[in-house]
Design a protein around this motif. Sequence first.
Motif, PDB file in Angstrom:
ATOM      1  N   LYS A  10     -11.395 -39.156   1.759  1.00 25.55           N
ATOM      2  CA  LYS A  10     -10.199 -38.880   0.961  1.00 25.55           C
ATOM      3  C   LYS A  10      -9.580 -37.542   1.382  1.00 25.55           C
ATOM      4  O   LYS A  10      -9.488 -36.597   0.590  1.00 25.55           O
ATOM      5  N   THR A  11      -9.189 -37.491   2.639  1.00 22.78           N
ATOM      6  CA  THR A  11      -8.486 -36.318   3.162  1.00 22.78           C
ATOM      7  C   THR A  11      -7.133 -36.774   3.696  1.00 22.78           C
ATOM      8  O   THR A  11      -6.949 -37.952   4.010  1.00 22.78           O
ATOM      9  N   THR A  13      -1.631 -31.098  -6.435  1.00 20.70           N
ATOM     10  CA  THR A  13      -1.517 -29.970  -5.508  1.00 20.70           C
ATOM     11  C   THR A  13      -2.836 -29.612  -4.832  1.00 20.70           C
ATOM     12  O   THR A  13      -2.903 -28.636  -4.080  1.00 20.70           O
ATOM     13  N   VAL A  14      -3.876 -30.385  -5.091  1.00 21.26           N
ATOM     14  CA  VAL A  14      -5.121 -30.207  -4.332  1.00 21.26           C
ATOM     15  C   VAL A  14      -4.856 -30.540  -2.864  1.00 21.26           C
ATOM     16  O   VAL A  14      -5.422 -29.941  -1.954  1.00 21.26           O
ATOM     17  N   TYR A  15      -3.945 -31.504  -2.645  1.00 23.97           N
ATOM     18  CA  TYR A  15      -3.554 -31.862  -1.288  1.00 23.97           C
ATOM     19  C   TYR A  15      -2.549 -30.840  -0.779  1.00 23.97           C
ATOM     20  O   TYR A  15      -1.568 -30.512  -1.447  1.00 23.97           O
ATOM     21  N   ARG A  16      -2.800 -30.328   0.417  1.00 23.43           N
ATOM     22  CA  ARG A  16      -2.020 -29.209   0.936  1.00 23.43           C
ATOM     23  C   ARG A  16      -0.540 -29.521   1.087  1.00 23.43           C
ATOM     24  O   ARG A  16       0.314 -28.671   0.809  1.00 23.43           O
ATOM     25  N   ARG A  17      -0.211 -30.732   1.539  1.00 23.31           N
ATOM     26  CA  ARG A  17       1.198 -31.077   1.700  1.00 23.31           C
ATOM     27  C   ARG A  17       1.928 -31.038   0.354  1.00 23.31           C
ATOM     28  O   ARG A  17       3.071 -30.587   0.262  1.00 23.31           O
ATOM     29  N   ASN A  18       1.258 -31.531  -0.679  1.00 30.18           N
ATOM     30  CA  ASN A  18       1.861 -31.503  -2.016  1.00 30.18           C
ATOM     31  C   ASN A  18       2.054 -30.065  -2.503  1.00 30.18           C
ATOM     32  O   ASN A  18       3.065 -29.733  -3.130  1.00 30.18           O
ATOM     33  N   TYR A  19       1.072 -29.214  -2.207  1.00 32.88           N
ATOM     34  CA  TYR A  19       1.165 -27.808  -2.616  1.00 32.88           C
ATOM     35  C   TYR A  19       2.358 -27.135  -1.937  1.00 32.88           C
ATOM     36  O   TYR A  19       3.103 -26.381  -2.569  1.00 32.88           O
ATOM     37  N   PRO A  26      11.923 -47.000  -7.229  1.00 36.62           N
ATOM     38  CA  PRO A  26      10.868 -46.784  -6.228  1.00 36.62           C
ATOM     39  C   PRO A  26       9.536 -46.457  -6.887  1.00 36.62           C
ATOM     40  O   PRO A  26       9.497 -45.899  -7.991  1.00 36.62           O
ATOM     41  N   ASN A  27       8.459 -46.828  -6.207  1.00 35.42           N
ATOM     42  CA  ASN A  27       7.132 -46.509  -6.711  1.00 35.42           C
ATOM     43  C   ASN A  27       6.799 -45.059  -6.396  1.00 35.42           C
ATOM     44  O   ASN A  27       6.941 -44.618  -5.255  1.00 35.42           O
ATOM     45  N   ASN A  28       6.397 -44.319  -7.389  1.00 41.58           N
ATOM     46  CA  ASN A  28       6.034 -42.913  -7.192  1.00 41.58           C
ATOM     47  C   ASN A  28       4.530 -42.772  -7.356  1.00 41.58           C
ATOM     48  O   ASN A  28       4.014 -42.819  -8.467  1.00 41.58           O
ATOM     49  N   ASP A  29       3.834 -42.611  -6.259  1.00 42.15           N
ATOM     50  CA  ASP A  29       2.373 -42.485  -6.283  1.00 42.15           C
ATOM     51  C   ASP A  29       1.980 -41.228  -7.065  1.00 42.15           C
ATOM     52  O   ASP A  29       2.475 -40.135  -6.784  1.00 42.15           O
ATOM     53  N   SER A  30       1.098 -41.391  -8.033  1.00 41.29           N
ATOM     54  CA  SER A  30       0.692 -40.255  -8.870  1.00 41.29           C
ATOM     55  C   SER A  30       0.040 -39.147  -8.052  1.00 41.29           C
ATOM     56  O   SER A  30       0.069 -37.969  -8.445  1.00 41.29           O
ATOM     57  N   SER A  31      -0.542 -39.501  -6.905  1.00 43.61           N
ATOM     58  CA  SER A  31      -1.207 -38.488  -6.074  1.00 43.61           C
ATOM     59  C   SER A  31      -0.202 -37.501  -5.477  1.00 43.61           C
ATOM     60  O   SER A  31      -0.580 -36.409  -5.047  1.00 43.61           O
TER      61      SER A  31
END
Length: 220
Positions: free
Chosen positions: A23-24, A116-122, A107-112
Motif C-alpha cells: 500500500k504505497t 495526507t499520509v500519502y505524500r502526493r495528497n499532502y 465523478p467518483n471521489n476516492d476517499s483516499s
Amino acid sequence: CKIFANSRGIEFYTKTASNVVKKTENDARIARYEFFEEAYDEYDADAVFTAHNYDDNAETVLYRVIKGTGITGLKGISEKRSYFYRPLLKTRRSEIVDYCSQHNLTPNNDSSNSNTVYRRNYLRLNVLPTLEKINPNIKDALNVLAVNATSDNAIIEEYLKNIRPNVIKSGKLVSVEYAKLSRPVKLRFLYEYIQSLDLDYDYKKICEIYDFIEKNIGQR
C-alpha cells in the motif's frame, strides 16, 4: 463508473489488485499500469487514455523537485508514452469539475484522495496552497518548468542518441563503453536504466549506484 458505462452501452472492465501489492504510492502505480496493459491486450486496443490533468502535472513536477530529480524528471507527465495518451494534460482540474457540474455528471471521489499520509495528497492539500500565497500562479510556473525541461532534454537527447547504442545493448550497460564517458553522462544513463525498470529513484540512489560501479570497474 460501472453504472455510467452500462447506461451508455460501454463495456466495463475491472479487476481487484492482489493483497500482496504494498500500500504505497509507487507500488499502487505499478499495479495500476499493469492492469492497463492487461486491458490493452485483452481488448486488442489501439490506445489507453488516462485522465491526468494540468494540476496533476504541477504536483508531479513539484514532487520530483522535492525528491531531487534531474532535468528528465522535470519534464513531468508526458502527453504520450508508448500507447498511453493523456488528452486532459492541459486541462485544469477546476475546468473538469465545472464541466461535470454543467453536464450533471457525478465523478467518483476516492476517499483516499484526502488522506495526507500519502505524500502526493499532502503536496496537493497542504504544500501547494501555501506556495500559492507566494505565487498565486504556482501551478502555471511548474507547468512552464516542465515545458522548458522538455525542450532542454530534447537538445541533450540529440547528443545522447549517437552514443547510446554503444553504451546500452540488450537492456544492459556495456562497461567498456560506459567507462569512457564523463560523470554527468554516466549519471544520465544510470537514470535512464533505473527509470526503464520502473523503480523508485532519487539522486542519492543514482549516485550510490554510480559509486558502486566505479569502484568495481576500477578493480578490474
